[in-house]
Write an enzyme that holds these catalytic residues in place. Structure first.
Site, PDB file in Angstrom:
ATOM      1  N   TRP A   1       0.834  -1.201   0.000  1.00 12.15           N
ATOM      2  CA  TRP A   1       0.000   0.000   0.000  1.00 12.15           C
ATOM      3  C   TRP A   1       0.865   1.245   0.000  1.00 12.15           C
ATOM      4  CZ3 TRP A   1      -0.305   3.998   3.558  1.00 12.15           C
ATOM      5  CH2 TRP A   1      -1.380   4.867   3.419  1.00 12.15           C
ATOM      6  N   HIS A   2       2.030   1.179   0.655  1.00 19.28           N
ATOM      7  CA  HIS A   2       2.901   2.349   0.752  1.00 19.28           C
ATOM      8  C   HIS A   2       3.604   2.664  -0.559  1.00 19.28           C
ATOM      9  CE1 HIS A   2       2.447   1.908   5.147  1.00 19.28           C
ATOM     10  NE2 HIS A   2       2.824   3.173   5.198  1.00 19.28           N
ATOM     11  N   GLY A   3       3.728   1.725  -1.457  1.00 18.27           N
ATOM     12  CA  GLY A   3       4.406   2.022  -2.714  1.00 18.27           C
ATOM     13  C   GLY A   3       4.450   0.828  -3.640  1.00 18.27           C
TER      14      GLY A   3
END
Length: 484
Positions: free
Chosen positions: A347-349
Site C-alpha cells: 500500500w505504501h508504494g
C-alpha cells in the site's frame, strides 16, 4: 497543491471567508468545503478529478444501496453489493498504482519473447499508455475512505444520511471523501467518526466564534515547524544517500544519514498530520490523532499503535480481524500478520522493496508475539533497552523506503561497513545532528516534563518554533506520504 505553498494560503483564506461569512446554511457550508477541496486536489492536474469523482460515486451509491437492502431484509444482496463496490475500488487502486509493477515483474520477459518474433514495435501503443499512466496523488487514502464507508454501512456501524433540508447523502459523502485537510495523506477517518461532525439544519451552521484558536495555533505552528525546519532540512542532507553520492562517505556518516532519514520521515508525516488536524479544527472538524511518539515503542506491536495510527486501525478493522485476527492460535496469527503487513507494505508504494519492508515488520510482529509483556511488567532499564532495539530495527527498515530497490538498499548497508574506517568530518555530520535534536526532545518530553508543559514554557516553545520557521526553513518539498 502543497500546504506550504502561497497558493494554498490564498485558497485557505478565501475558503474561511466563504465558509464563515458568506455561507448562511449548512448546505452552503458543505458546498464551500467540497468546492475548495476539489480546487485543492485539481490545482496541478484537473484530470485527476475524474477518478476522484468516480470513486466517490461508487462509495456513495453502493453504501446507499447497501443501507436500503439491509433495512429491507435483503442481507444477501447487500453482501454482493459490498463485494462489488469494494472490488471496483480495489481495481482502481490496483490499476493506477500497481500496473507498472505487475508489468515489469510478470510481463516484461514475456514481452521480450513476443517482440523477438513480432518485432520491437508490436504492441508498443498500449505499453506506452500503461507505463506512462501517472499515479493519482492520494489515491490510497480516498480509496480506503470509500471502502470504510461501504463496509461500515454493511456492518451496521454507520447508516448513510438521508436527504435533510437540502443536504443530500451524496453531498455529505462527497465531503467525507474529499475534505482537503485529509484528502492527500490522511489521517484515515472512519465514516462513523466523520459524518456526525457534519452540520445539519437541526444543528445550524458552524460559526467563527466556535473555533479554539489556541489549539489551532499549537497544531499549525508545530506542524509547519516539523515539516519546514526539521524534515525539509534533513531532506537536503539525506540526498547524500542517493546512488552515486554516498559511496565515498565515511561509514559513521552513512549510518548517521540513515538515522537522519528515520527522523525525517517521522517529522515529515507528523508535521503533515498536525497541519491536517489544525486545518480540520479551523472548520469545526476533529480528525483522528495519527502519531503518539512512535520511537518510544518497546515492541513492534506498540510501534504500530503509535505510528500512523489511523492506518494501523484501518488494517486491523478491515483486514486483520476479518482474516481471523489472533483468535486461532499463534501460527494462524503469524500468517495473518504477515499477510496484513505484506499488503500494508505494498500500500505504501508500488515496488517490491515496500513489500519487503512490510514482510520485515510482519515477521517482527509475529516473532515477538509470544514474548510480549503487559505494560508495567518490565523494569525501566529493560524497557529502555527494548526501545533502543526496536528503534534501531525500525530505522533499518526505513532503508527500504529510501531504496525501494532491494539491491540498492543492501549496497548501502555494505558501504556502511566497508567505509567505516574512513575519517569522520564533523562539519558534514553537524547539520544532521542538529535536526535530530527536535525529534529527540519531542520524544523525551514526557520524561523531561512528567507534569506537562507550563503555560509559559509552551508559549516560549511555540515562539522558538515560529522564529526558526522564519529564519531556518529548508528547501520546500512535497510531503513524503503524498506519493502513497
Amino acid at each position: 497543491m502543497l500546504f506550504t505553498s502561497l497558493s494554498f494560503f490564498w485558497l485557505l483564506t478565501a475558503t474561511l471567508f466563504l465558509y464563515y461569512v458568506v455561507a448562511r446554511t449548512a448546505a452552503l457550508q458543505i458546498g464551500v468545503l467540497v468546492a475548495a477541496s476539489l480546487v485543492f486536489y485539481a490545482w496541478e492536474n484537473p484530470l485527476l478529478l475524474i477518478l476522484l469523482a468516480f470513486c466517490t460515486g461508487v462509495a456513495a451509491g453502493v453504501s446507499r444501496a447497501v443501507a436500503v437492502d439491509a433495512a429491507g431484509g435483503g442481507r444477501h444482496r447487500a453482501g454482493w453489493l459490498v463485494f462489488g463496490g469494494v472490488a471496483v475500488l480495489l481495481a482502481m487502486l490496483a490499476y493506477f498504482k500497481y500496473s507498472k509493477l505487475f508489468y515489469w515483474t510478470f510481463h516484461a520477459e514475456a514481452a521480450r519473447v513476443y517482440h523477438a518474433f513480432h518485432g520491437e514495435g508490436a504492441g508498443w501503443a498500449w505499453r506506452q499508455f500503461l507505463l506512462g499512466m501517472p499515479l493519482p496523488i492520494g489515491i490510497s487514502f480516498y480509496i480506503f475512505h470509500g471502502i470504510s464507508l461501504i463496509v461500515d454501512t454493511w456492518r451496521g456501524d454507520w447508516k448513510p444520511p438521508a436527504r435533510e433540508g437540502g443536504l443530500s447523502a451524496f453531498g455529505r459523502t462527497t465531503l467525507y471523501m474529499v475534505f482537503f485537510p485529509q484528502l492527500i495523506a490522511g489521517p484515515i477517518t472512519k465514516a462513523r467518526d466523520f459524518f456526525p461532525q457534519i452540520q445539519t439544519p437541526a444543528s445550524g451552521v458552524k460559526r467563527w466564534k466556535e473555533i479554539d484558536f489556541i489549539a489551532v495555533a499549537r497544531l499549525l505552528i508545530a506542524g509547519y515547524f516539523f515539516k519546514r525546519v526539521v524534515a525539509d532540512n534533513l531532506a537536503t542532507e539525506t540526498m547524500w544517500m542517493g546512488a552515486g553520492s554516498y559511496e565515498g562517505l565515511p561509514g559513521f556518516h552513512l549510518l548517521l544519514l540513515l538515522f537522519g532519514f528515520s527522523a525525517q520521515i517521522f517529522a515529515d508525516f507528523y508535521g503533515y498530520s498536525l497541519i491536517a488536524l489544525g486545518l480540520g479544527r479551523l472548520f469545526g472538524f476533529r480528525l483522528p490523532v495519527n502519531f503518539d511518539r512512535p520511537y518510544l515503542a518497546a515492541s513492534f506491536s506498540e510501534f504500530w499503535r503509535r505510528w500512523h495510527m489511523s492506518l494501523s486501525a484501518w488494517l486491523r478493522d478491515y483486514l486483520f480481524i476479518p482474516l481471523g485476527g489472533s483468535r486461532h492460535g499463534l501460527a494462524r496469527t503469524a500468517v495473518n500478520l504477515m499477510i496484513v503487513m505484506f499488503l500494508g507494505g505494498l500500500w505504501h508504494g508500488a515496488a517490491w522493496g515496500f513489500a519487503f519492508w512490510g514482510l520485515f515488520h510482519g515477521a517482527a510482529l509475529a516473532l515477538e508475539r509470544p514474548f510480549l509483556r503487559k505494560e508495567g511488567e518490565s523494569s525501566g532499564v529493560e524497557r529502555a533497552v527494548r526501545i533502543a532495539i526496536v528503534f534501531s530495527l525500525v530505522t533499518f527498515g526505513w532503508l527500504f523506503f529510501k531504496f525501494p530497490n532491494l539491491g540498492q538498499a543492501f549496497a548501502y548497508l555494505h558501504a556502511i561497513g566497508a567505509n567505516w574506517p574512513k575519517k569522520i568530518l564533523l562539519q558534514q555530520c553537524a547539520p544532521v545532528l542538529l535536526c535530530l535534536i527536535p525529534v529527540f526532545l519531542h520524544h523525551a518530553s514526557p520524561f523531561l516534563f512528567p507534569k506537562g508543559f507550563s503555560a509559559r514554557l509552551e508559549a516560549w516553545t511555540l515562539a522558538a518554533m515560529l522564529f526558526l520557521l522564519l529564519v531556518n526553513s529548508g528547501v520546500p518539498g512535497a510531503f513524503i506520504y503524498f506519493q502513497f
